[in-house]
Design an enzyme around this catalytic site. Structure first.
Site, short mmCIF file in Angstrom:
data_model
loop_
_atom_site.label_atom_id
_atom_site.label_comp_id
_atom_site.label_asym_id
_atom_site.label_seq_id
_atom_site.Cartn_x
_atom_site.Cartn_y
_atom_site.Cartn_z
N LYS A 40 -12.03 -0.78 1.80
CA LYS A 40 -11.27 0.09 0.89
C LYS A 40 -12.04 0.19 -0.43
CE LYS A 40 -7.29 -0.36 3.79
NZ LYS A 40 -6.09 -1.07 4.22
N HIS A 85 -5.40 -4.20 -0.92
CA HIS A 85 -5.32 -3.03 -1.81
C HIS A 85 -5.56 -3.39 -3.26
CE1 HIS A 85 -4.23 -0.10 1.22
NE2 HIS A 85 -3.64 -1.12 1.80
N SER A 102 0.79 -1.22 0.00
CA SER A 102 0.00 0.00 0.00
C SER A 102 0.82 1.27 0.00
CB SER A 102 -0.92 0.01 1.22
OG SER A 102 -0.15 0.08 2.40
#
Ligand SMILES: *Cc1c(COP(=O)(O)O)cnc(C)c1O
Length: 405
Positions: free
Chosen positions: A248, A217, A189
């Site tokens: 996310k 991610h 990330s």
């Protein structure tokens, strides 16, 4: 004992190193992302453009996701009503787990309250319950994996970041009959680099190790259905356990693992971090499922995100602002000093209405402090131009070398 003095001494040490953390008080505005209100200390409220969100595709304000959450709140109420074991397992949780298993082509999935908890619980359970287990951990792994491995109290071997030769040398040196777990991420990330998953899987298979892949991610963002890098590379079936987040790119909250039915049943049965905590609200599960289902069939968000990422990189290149090259959606601008990074972020916020959080230790190693930009499909070309103009102006003021990082 004056405990507050003890606390304050450590806080003061952080401040003098430039590593003290200041949180921006934001008020997200549904339908306006990446714009948000920033509440300042003096009570003033200003409009800012958020450039560091992990709501990578703006799914947190997607009408389908919002409707699913509202519908489920009306249908089921607010909370789950208990732990998964005692009255908390709702139909919406199981629907979501089936959706996740399907997303990754696995037999089963297991939900957790966050991605952090899923890594912590799964790795600590695997490492402590498998007799003689050895965990081989990439040196760049996330804190949640590191804490899970630490808690397992199993033998731990750290291999150099994304270095398959080092991994192989370390695997070869271990007893052939010990259960081994190779734990790593797909998209890292902070640098935005991507692991050589195929080679890692091949080496792990050669030594009979299981693979534990954090796709936090990458889920929603890569692969034809948003299954992550392993989906894009056609490797999902060769990874033993894929872990992800719903917080996310999927824009909600929660974490999960997917794998064989036996693996998920094993974690379900033994993981303290799964057993002894109230299940996610059913409405959260319903919203996450709507987000996953949408991103399984729509690639528009992914495509447009990639376009905006490319535009920001091109703009920075034209302005001579060094940024770390990688194959992902993460654009790190290395400043390499915590005080300068904070100063730049403050200027961006105060003079330009641009919010980017300074990234400092321990999120990244000391001396690699940075600004980390995450363009979304909802950042307009004008937003990008404004950011590049702002950075160009600051670069001149701060006399930071125009060198390629
Ligand atoms: C954010 C993050 C997690 C934790 O996920 P949450 O759902 O935010 O708890 C796990 N792994 C990595 C690599 C992360 O960046």
């Amino acid at each position: 004992m004056n405990f507050d003095a003890l606390f304050q001494a450590q806080i003061d040490a952080l401040k003098s190193d430039g590593n003290y953390r200041y949180f921006a008080e934001l008020e997200r505005k549904c339908g306006k992302f990446p714009h948000a209100a920033n509440h300042q200390d003096d009570g003033e409220v200003r409009d800012v453009t958020v450039w560091c969100s992990n709501d990578y595709l703006g799914m947190g304000q997607n009408p389908l996701v919002i409707d699913a959450m509202c519908e489920a709140v009306q249908r089921t109420g607010t909370g789950a009503g208990g732990t998964r074991n005692i009255s908390g397992t709702n139909h919406d949780h199981l629907l979501l787990e089936r959706e996740l298993a399907d997303l990754h082509g696995k037999e089963a999935a297991l939900l957790f309250t966050s991605g952090y908890v899923s890594n912590w619980a799964a790795l600590s359970t695997l490492g402590s319950r498998l007799d003689g287990c050895i965990i081989l951990s990439d040196s760049g792994n996330h804190a949640s994996m590191i804490e899970g491995i630490r808690h397992a109290r199993a033998q731990k071997v750290i291999w150099n970041h994304n270095d398959v030769a080092d991994l192989e040398a370390k695997l070869a040196a271990l007893p052939a009959n010990a259960p081994k777990i190779v734990a790593f991420e797909s998209v890292y990330s902070m640098d935005g680099d991507i692991a050589p998953i195929r080679q890692i899987v091949e080496v792990a298979e050669k030594y009979g190790a299981m693979t534990y892949l954090d796709e936090v991610h990458a889920v929603g963002l890569y692969g034809p259905r948003g299954g992550g890098i392993a989906e894009r590379e056609g490797l999902m079936d060769r990874i033993t356990l894929i872990e992800g987040t719903l917080g996310k790119a999927f824009g909600v909250v929660g974490g999960y693992i997917t794998g064989s039915a036996a693996l998920c049943d094993f974690i379900r049965s033994f993981a303290s971090g799964f057993i002894f905590t109230t299940a996610l609200p059913p409405a959260v599960a319903a919203a996450a499922r709507a987000s996953i289902m949408h991103l399984k069939s729509s690639s528009d968000e992914r495509h447009h995100q990639r376009e905006q990422v490319a535009k920001l990189r091109a703009g920075l290149d034209r302005a001579g602002i060094p940024h770390l090259m990688n194959d992902s959606h993460i654009v790190p601008v290395m400043i390499k000093d915590p005080v300068k990074t904070k100063m730049l972020a403050d200027h961006l916020m105060n003079e330009w209405g641009i919010y980017v959080q300074p990234i400092n230790y321990p999120t990244v190693p000391k001396g690699t402090e940075r600004l980390r930009f995450t363009p979304s499909p909802l950042h307009t070309d004008a937003d990008i131009d404004h950011l590049v103009v702002a950075l160009t102006s600051l670069w001149k003021q701060c006399a930071i070398a125009h060198a390629v990082a």
